[in-house]
Design an enzyme around this catalytic site. Structure first.
Site, PDB file in Angstrom:
ATOM      1  N   LYS A 108       2.257  -4.234  -3.631  1.00  0.00           N
ATOM      2  CA  LYS A 108       3.554  -4.324  -4.307  1.00  0.00           C
ATOM      3  C   LYS A 108       4.034  -5.776  -4.360  1.00  0.00           C
ATOM      4  CE  LYS A 108       8.139  -2.138  -3.980  1.00  0.00           C
ATOM      5  NZ  LYS A 108       8.881  -1.105  -3.225  1.00  0.00           N
ATOM      6  N   ASP A 129       9.202   7.156  -4.265  1.00  0.00           N
ATOM      7  CA  ASP A 129       9.443   5.880  -3.598  1.00  0.00           C
ATOM      8  C   ASP A 129       8.089   5.194  -3.471  1.00  0.00           C
ATOM      9  OD1 ASP A 129       9.923   3.751  -1.927  1.00  0.00           O
ATOM     10  OD2 ASP A 129      10.545   4.944  -0.196  1.00  0.00           O
ATOM     11  N   GLU A 137      16.175   0.858  -5.217  1.00  0.00           N
ATOM     12  CA  GLU A 137      16.015   1.550  -3.938  1.00  0.00           C
ATOM     13  C   GLU A 137      17.335   1.723  -3.166  1.00  0.00           C
ATOM     14  OE1 GLU A 137      12.806  -0.762  -2.386  1.00  0.00           O
ATOM     15  OE2 GLU A 137      11.414   0.113  -3.822  1.00  0.00           O
ATOM     16  N   ASP A 175      18.754  -2.666   2.990  1.00  0.00           N
ATOM     17  CA  ASP A 175      17.435  -2.043   2.836  1.00  0.00           C
ATOM     18  C   ASP A 175      16.337  -3.050   3.167  1.00  0.00           C
ATOM     19  OD1 ASP A 175      15.107  -0.829   2.023  1.00  0.00           O
ATOM     20  OD2 ASP A 175      15.777  -0.385  -0.015  1.00  0.00           O
TER      21      ASP A 175
END
Lengths: 617, 195
Positions: free
Chosen positions: A82, A20, A181, A203
């Site tokens: 990211k 992850d 994810e 999420d």
């Protein structure tokens, strides 16, 4: 074929890990017999902060070390990278105001960040985090780790996915699959135990938001629709609180802290601490003691909720859109699963419960569930998990530019992947040799409102009158959500070469060059270390020999033997700075040989002396 | 494993029918996914992986086509030599001429800010939805007629011809429904989120 069998046999042994790679935190997990397990580092920590810093030797360090350096060396440390993956400068203008990213001027086509004196692309920085995770896993598992499944936000576009894959390659990992994810999380939740049903995965992570609606059927996880926002997450809450606190401080201290990067980072940490506390208690204090000044502000949940309300509200529109795309009413959702650290916030849970009219699942640690799911997916790819299968979708429509700057859609969003479309192209002018195809991703009508993916150049078309050539182009979105393009001449049936110019991110050649460079560097580092070690050994033997020459035993050697030792010493001195560790070792060995007799004599003398000392007579 | 057929019906092991049992189709889709999905080929040689990728893309494209009655019908029409070309808002079906004319007037006024037409537009939208439902009912009958006719027969061709006309009209109405929707929800601006 024997080569296949050998290949197969070797591959079976290698383990596939699940990673992850988060905006704030990253984790690595593996399948332990039947269960996914998070890898802990030597100190027993599971979470590796996605923070990267340039250390004194000019190398990148990641994780806890970098987290400390964010305070001590903020100028050479970076976080939340990211958010920049697969992005162009124009996309991230807003982020640049909120994050201490120091962008190099030379960032037109590809964002480069300055860490101290050096510059790095986002995939290179992410690769440092991946390398740390890989190393942790190799130590914990006691074996090499070379193959991985890496998770990405479901709403990541092609360029962002490609950038993640590049980061994996740069870290020395073969990325077997990019998995979304929220879907990974659903694998970890073991929701397949109920045979059939429809679930929603909400999420909200550090920097990205995803919502996915899935149908479960006998171990098959079929994604019906997905939506999200790749620029929405806990970071936004931190920035909001930070802004409030900075304004407070400016008033209280009559001093602008926002230009002091160490002060800002300390305050940011204090703000995050208070935010996290507010998930469990009704009030928390933002507290900063810095440069002999103090700041304290009590924040209660009512005020906190009012502040962050608009951010949480932004997650609900994608939820409604995904329900509509899935053709579902909120009442038809059997279960809602919460993923990502930000779903600990009570206001988030309340908002989700209100929308879906059911109490969301929060049994699993929202920080760990994605990595656990990635490990399950790794197990599926390794053939160790056979009862589960994930059928995912592409989050964005894929199209090509047509006349007048309009997009013609070829593959619609929420199509199950792999998905493909074939389109015929021809020439507009007599004798035309090239056709340029502009591929875009997005839902809007006009080219300018969509995301440019790449330009594909069909080259060497046979010169024919206009409109006669027919090139069939096949667009294929693979199981990673990444586009592949193949072209074929419909008249001759022969494969056509396609040159790809990605609109954002690294070209394949650039990635290759970076890998080579890091490889060369590693070799060079290795060579330097060997030379250093050889010189240390040479120092030892030279010192020992000099000392031995003062021993009475030296006088017991013949003149030739003495000359041989002196020559050998000179030989070492001559090549000491050559940088050839093999040669240094060779000469050390030679000196060892010619001093053998001297050592023996010394030993005998010593033994004799020792015997005398014991007075056995 | 034999390479699967590029023909969607053959790939799914179904007869070429315009009426398809949705449950059977879904079950076949899951079975074939278990067999062909690239995740099942993680440890196989590259050639097999490529074959799986290829097969799954056909499988997924096929599922998308066959589970939607309209797409399914268009697929069969194209296979049988009755392709429906690109058709935009030109070629108004004659029986709709008057209504389209009135609609355009209303749209014009709404766009220029005249809210008095909102109610009329809403009822026009409802009317188009009813027309669409009517066509869907008509199509259902045509699908059964085609399925009952012998392959390649005159009556099969006749049915396809009528299906093509009905589909063209349906697509035209679909665009009208969309235009009305957009005009009514203009302030909401769906799908305008930045990427």
């Amino acid at each position: 074929m024997s080569t296949f069998q050998i290949d197969f046999g070797e591959r079976r042994k290698t383990r596939v890990v699940g990673i992850d790679l988060g905006t704030t935190n990253s984790l690595i997990a593996h399948m332990d017999l039947t269960h996914p397990t998070i890898v802990e580092d030597a100190q027993g920590r599971k979470i590796v902060p996605s923070i990267v810093s340039l250390d004194e030797s000019g190398g990148l360090v990641a994780g806890e070390t970098a987290r400390e350096m964010l305070i001590t060396h903020p100028e050479q440390t970076v976080y939340s990278v990211k958010r920049l993956m697969g992005r162009g400068l124009a996309d991230v203008r807003d982020e640049l105001k909120l994050f201490p990213f120091r962008v190099d001027e030379n960032s037109e086509s590809l964002i480069r960040l300055k860490l101290g004196e050096r510059t790095f692309t986002a995939p290179e920085i992410s690769a440092a985090v991946l390398r740390q995770l890989k190393e942790n896993a190799e130590i914990a598992l006691g074996e090499q780790v070379t193959q991985a499944v890496i998770t990405v936000p479901a709403y990541f576009n092609d360029a962002q996915r490609q950038a993640t894959k590049d980061a994996g390659r740069l870290a020395g990992l073969e990325v077997l699959r990019l998995v979304n994810e929220p879907t990974a999380a659903s694998l970890a939740y073991g929701l397949d135990k109920r045979k059939d049903g429809v679930i929603a995965v909400y999420d909200l992570g550090g920097g990205t938001f995803d919502i996915s609606i899935l149908r479960l059927h006998d171990g098959i996880f079929e994604v019906l629709a997905t939506n999200g926002d790749t620029h929405l997450g806990g970071d936004d809450i931190d920035n909001l609180l930070l802004k409030v606190a900075l304004e407070d401080i400016t008033t209280e201290w009559s001093d602008d802290l926002s230009t002091d990067s160490e002060g800002v980072q300390r305050l940011r940490r204090a703000v995050i601490k208070a935010k996290e506390e507010l998930s469990y208690v009704a009030r928390a204090t933002i507290e900063l003691h810095y440069k002999s000044k103090s700041y304290q502000r009590v924040l209660d949940r009512v005020v906190f909720d009012r502040l962050i309300g608009p951010i949480i509200e932004r997650t609900l529109e994608p939820c409604r859109a995904s329900l509509k795309d899935a053709g579902m009413m909120p009442e038809q959702i059997d279960e809602v699963v919460m993923v990502g650290g930000s779903t600990r916030i009570p206001l988030v849970r309340a908002a989700v419960e209100r929308l879906f009219k059911s109490k969301p699942h929060t049994e699993l640690n929202p920080d760990e569930v994605v990595a656990l799911g990635a490990a399950v997916q790794a197990g599926i790819l390794a053939g160790d998990v056979e009862d589960k299968l994930l059928l995912d979708v592409t989050p964005l429509s894929l199209g090509i530019e047509t006349m007048g700057g309009v997009v013609s859609k070829l593959i619609h969003r929420n199509s199950t992947i792999p998905a493909s479309a074939t389109e015929s192209f021809t020439t507009a002018v007599d004798g035309q040799r090239n056709v340029l195809i502009h591929v875009l991703q997005g839902e809007r009508e006009l080219v300018k409102d969509n995301r440019s993916l790449a330009r594909f150049d069909l080259k060497d078309i046979d010169p024919l009158p206009a409109g006669l050539a027919r090139i069939e182009v096949r667009f294929l979105i693979d199981a990673n959500g990444i586009l592949q393009v193949a072209a074929r001449d419909a008249r001759t049936g022969k494969e056509h070469s396609v040159e790809v110019k990605p609109s954002y991110g690294l070209t394949d050649d650039q990635v290759e060059a970076m890998i080579r460079e890091s490889f060369d560097k590693a070799e060079q580092d290795m060579r330097e270390r060997q030379v250093r070690e050889a010189r240390v050994d040479a120092d030892h033997i030279l010192a020992a020999t000099e000392k031995a020459k003062r021993n009475p035993a030296w006088r017991e050697l013949s003149a030739e033997e003495c000359a041989a030792v002196d020559n050998a010493i000179r030989d070492i001195q001559n090549i000491y700075h050559s940088g050839d560790h093999d040669l240094i070792r060779q000469k050390i060995e030679a000196l060892n040989q010619v001093t053998m007799k001297l050592a023996e004599t010394m030993m005998n003398t010593a033994v004799r002396g020792a015997l005398r000392g014991t007075k056995i007579d | 494993m034999p390479s699967p057929s590029k023909d969607y019906f053959e790939f799914f092991g179904l007869q070429r029918r315009l009426v398809v049992d949705a449950e059977v189709l879904q079950r076949r889709f899951y079975e074939l996914s278990r067999q062909w999905h690239p995740d099942r080929f993680g440890r196989r040689p590259v050639e097999e992986q490529n074959e799986a990728l290829e097969a799954t893309s056909v499988l997924n494209d096929g599922y998308r086509t066959l589970r939607d009655p309209m797409k399914r019908a268009m697929y069969v029409l194209a296979q049988e030599g009755f392709p429906i070309g690109e058709q935009r808002s030109k070629n108004v079906p004659p029986e709709l001429l008057e209504e389209v004319f009135e609609l355009n007037m209303m749209l014009e006024e709404i766009r220029s800010g005249d809210e008095s037409q909102r109610h009329e537009l809403e009822s026009a939208g409802k009317h188009f939805l009813e027309m669409r439902a009517e066509i869907d009912g008509h199509l259902e009958g045509l699908f059964q007629r085609y399925d009952a006719a012998a392959p390649e027969s005159e009556s099969a061709k006749q049915a396809l011809q009528e299906i093509r006309n009905a589909l063209n009209k349906r697509r035209y109405i679909e665009n009208l429904v969309r235009d009305v929707d957009r005009a009514l929800n203009a302030e909401l601006k769906p799908e305008q989120r930045e990427l």
